[in-house]
Design a protein around this motif. Structure first.
Motif, PDB file in Angstrom:
ATOM      1  N   ARG A  55       0.843  -1.214   0.000  1.00  0.00           N
ATOM      2  CA  ARG A  55       0.000   0.000   0.000  1.00  0.00           C
ATOM      3  C   ARG A  55       0.871   1.253   0.000  1.00  0.00           C
ATOM      4  O   ARG A  55       0.603   2.239  -0.693  1.00  0.00           O
ATOM      5  CB  ARG A  55      -0.936  -0.013   1.199  1.00  0.00           C
ATOM      6  N   ARG A  56       1.917   1.169   0.862  1.00  0.00           N
ATOM      7  CA  ARG A  56       2.811   2.331   0.922  1.00  0.00           C
ATOM      8  C   ARG A  56       3.420   2.594  -0.467  1.00  0.00           C
ATOM      9  O   ARG A  56       3.431   3.723  -0.965  1.00  0.00           O
ATOM     10  CB  ARG A  56       3.939   2.061   1.936  1.00  0.00           C
ATOM     11  N   GLU A  59       1.004   4.135  -2.832  1.00  0.00           N
ATOM     12  CA  GLU A  59       0.812   5.574  -2.565  1.00  0.00           C
ATOM     13  C   GLU A  59       1.954   6.391  -3.184  1.00  0.00           C
ATOM     14  O   GLU A  59       1.753   7.432  -3.829  1.00  0.00           O
ATOM     15  CB  GLU A  59       0.779   5.830  -1.050  1.00  0.00           C
ATOM     16  N   GLN A  60       3.168   5.902  -2.977  1.00  0.00           N
ATOM     17  CA  GLN A  60       4.322   6.646  -3.497  1.00  0.00           C
ATOM     18  C   GLN A  60       4.350   6.633  -5.029  1.00  0.00           C
ATOM     19  O   GLN A  60       4.712   7.616  -5.677  1.00  0.00           O
ATOM     20  CB  GLN A  60       5.603   6.073  -2.909  1.00  0.00           C
ATOM     21  N   ARG A  62       1.731   6.589  -6.818  1.00  0.00           N
ATOM     22  CA  ARG A  62       0.713   7.559  -7.235  1.00  0.00           C
ATOM     23  C   ARG A  62       1.288   8.983  -7.171  1.00  0.00           C
ATOM     24  O   ARG A  62       1.086   9.791  -8.077  1.00  0.00           O
ATOM     25  CB  ARG A  62      -0.524   7.424  -6.332  1.00  0.00           C
TER      26      ARG A  62
END
Ligand code: ADP
Length: 507
Positions: A55-56, A59-60, A62
């Motif tokens: 997930r992390r 996010e990065q 994105r």
């Protein structure tokens, strides 16, 4: 001991060994359960970290994509409208987008070394990443030098967007896959825990059954068997199962019970023998007293016989005296001799050890016989002996000699209890289906607290040497055998001993 097939019977396993086996099995099961749980938990932990990491990264990715899209917009704007921008602002914005994309990208690439998704990343994303990094660094250098515009940079910005988009898709896909893996693993862990819980329950139940069947139940049976031994109900039912210790204990208790039984038998025999001896000596003591009175009874007729015989002899020697006078003397001699014979016969009857057979007996006869024997003792003590016997009494089922023993004991006690010039009354009559004999005296009576004790063997309130404490015991034992019984009642004053005997032949 050998089994019938020639093999030794298998010795039961000891409780300690069984217990060790149970503890071993339980420990093995527990260790197994712990290992499975640890494996499941650590798997879940890895999956959780993987999901978080993916997930992390997504996010990065994105954030990188957004910055690169910003850069792309600026490149397109600068390329299509070269005159409109303030070069310094444009350059600053482009640098900001590129720095942001570099930061996000570097953070994404600098993932922790223990990231479980790292090997997957390395395999699938390495090429795209390297290319994107090279493009970002080139763009930064170009922008820093005041360039970064034109068709070439429009295409490069588009390529960077595609790479960042692909990276984002990849990250999103991996995050989704990690979530699915976590779901699967936690579902599997739930099932494993449920199965283990069921296995643990079954094992627990088996252990409980083992403890109840193998230890508790045999011990309970042993306790019940021991109580039965205590009540004198034998020892055949002691359990021979449930562990070597229980079997050993059962054997020991059985052996102990057998020993106790044989000791008890021996003791009983000794007590019976001693009781017989005491009864015999009690009877001899009574006979001694009777004999003393008897000597007196016999002396009188013997004196008459001697006097008559002397007189007759003298008259015959001198040739004097009438025939009628001689006949009177001879009749007196015959009568007195007959009396002596009667007395000695009764004494013999009392002393004789009769057979203990029961049969129809006249109670009045027994009373008369015994009264004849004890009359003198009563007279000597100044006690009046009265006999009140009903006529035509039915016979009782008894034994002459034992009946006389009963009467002798009761009359001796009544005499001992009577005060001087007292009266003892013997009454015989029918009462329902029994013949009843009452011996009443006018003594002190039996105190209420002694009523239950006076029939006990060796209980006596008489002075040492005077009482054996066996008289009433003998009376009671004889009557038990005859189907009768004896009871004591209080009179004002005195005591009444009542003997009941069942009628043998209704006369
Ligand atoms: P013993 O006469 O040798 O004492 P018994 O068994 O015949 O043994 O009597 C037990 C006790 O019962 C006597 O010691 C006496 O205390 C009591 N007892 C028996 N008969 C009478 C009686 N007629 N009046 C009062 N007490 C009696």
């Amino acid at each position: 001991m050998r089994a019938s097939n020639g093999l030794s019977p298998r010795a039961p396993m000891s409780i300690a060994t069984k217990f060790r086996i149970v503890v071993g099995v339980l420990a093995a099961i527990l260790i197994g359960i712990c290992a499975v749980v640890v494996v499941q938990v650590s798997g879940i932990r890895v999956d959780l970290r993987r999901v978080a990491e993916e997930r992390r990264e997504a996010e990065q990715a994105r954030a990188t994509l957004l910055d690169i899209q910003g850069f792309q917009r600026w490149v397109e704007l600068r390329t299509s409208l070269p005159a409109m921008q303030d070069a310094a602002i444009v350059q600053r914005d482009q640098m900001a987008h590129l720095d942001g994309a570099m930061r996000a990208f570097t953070a994404m690439v600098d993932e922790p070394h223990d990231d479980p998704s790292r090997p997957v990343h390395e395999r699938t994303e390495e090429v795209g990443r390297r290319r994107l990094l090279a493009l970002l660094q080139a763009a930064r250098t170009a922008v820093a030098a005041g360039g970064g515009a034109g068709q070439e940079w429009v295409e490069r910005a588009a390529e960077m967007c595609d790479l960042a988009g692909a990276l984002l898709d990849e990250m999103a896909h991996e995050a989704h896959a990690a979530s699915l893996d976590l779901d699967q693993r936690s579902g599997a862990a739930q099932r494993v825990v449920a199965v283990l819980a069921a296995v643990a329950l079954v094992v627990l139940f088996a252990v409980c059954m083992f403890v109840v069947r193998g230890i508790v139940r045999p011990l309970r049976e042993l306790a019940a068997g021991t109580r039965a031994i205590g009540r004198g109900q034998g020892h055949a039912d002691l359990p021979m199962r449930g562990g070597a210790e229980v079997v050993d204990l059962s054997r020991e208790i059985t052996a102990m019970a057998s020993q106790l039984e044989s000791h008890q038998r021996e003791l009983q025999e000794r007590v019976e023998q001693r009781t017989r001896e005491l009864v015999r000596s009690a009877r001899l003591a009574d006979l001694g007293a009777v004999a003393a009175g008897l000597a007196h009874e016999i002396n009188n007729p013997l004196a008459s016989i001697v006097a008559c015989a002397d007189g007759l002899q003298l008259r015959l020697a001198r040739g004097i005296g009438a025939l009628a006078e001689h006949r009177d003397d001879l009749r007196t001699i015959a009568e007195e001799a007959e009396r002596v014979r009667e007395i000695t016969t009764r004494l013999l009857e009392i002393a004789r050890s009769d057979s203990d057979q029961l049969g129809p007996v006249d109670l009045s006869d027994a009373v008369q016989a015994v009264v004849t024997l004890v009359r003198h003792r009563f007279a000597q003590a100044g006690v009046t002996l009265r006999v009140d016997s009903a006529h035509d009494l039915p016979l009782v089922r008894s034994n002459q000699q034992e009946l006389r023993q009963i009467l002798l004991n009761l009359l001796s006690n009544a005499l001992d209890a009577s005060p001087a010039r007292g009266v003892v009354t013997v009454r015989v009559r029918r009462l329902g289906s029994d013949v009843v004999l009452d011996v009443d005296d006018a003594g002190a009576g039996v105190p209420p607290d002694l009523v239950d004790k006076i029939f006990d063997p060796f209980f006596t309130t008489k002075r040492a040497g005077q009482g054996t404490g066996l008289g009433l015991t003998i009376v009671q034992r004889i009557l038990e055998r005859h189907g009768g019984h004896v009871e004591v009642a209080q009179l004002e004053p005195g005591a009444r001993f009542r003997v009941r005997l069942p009628i043998a032949v209704d006369g």
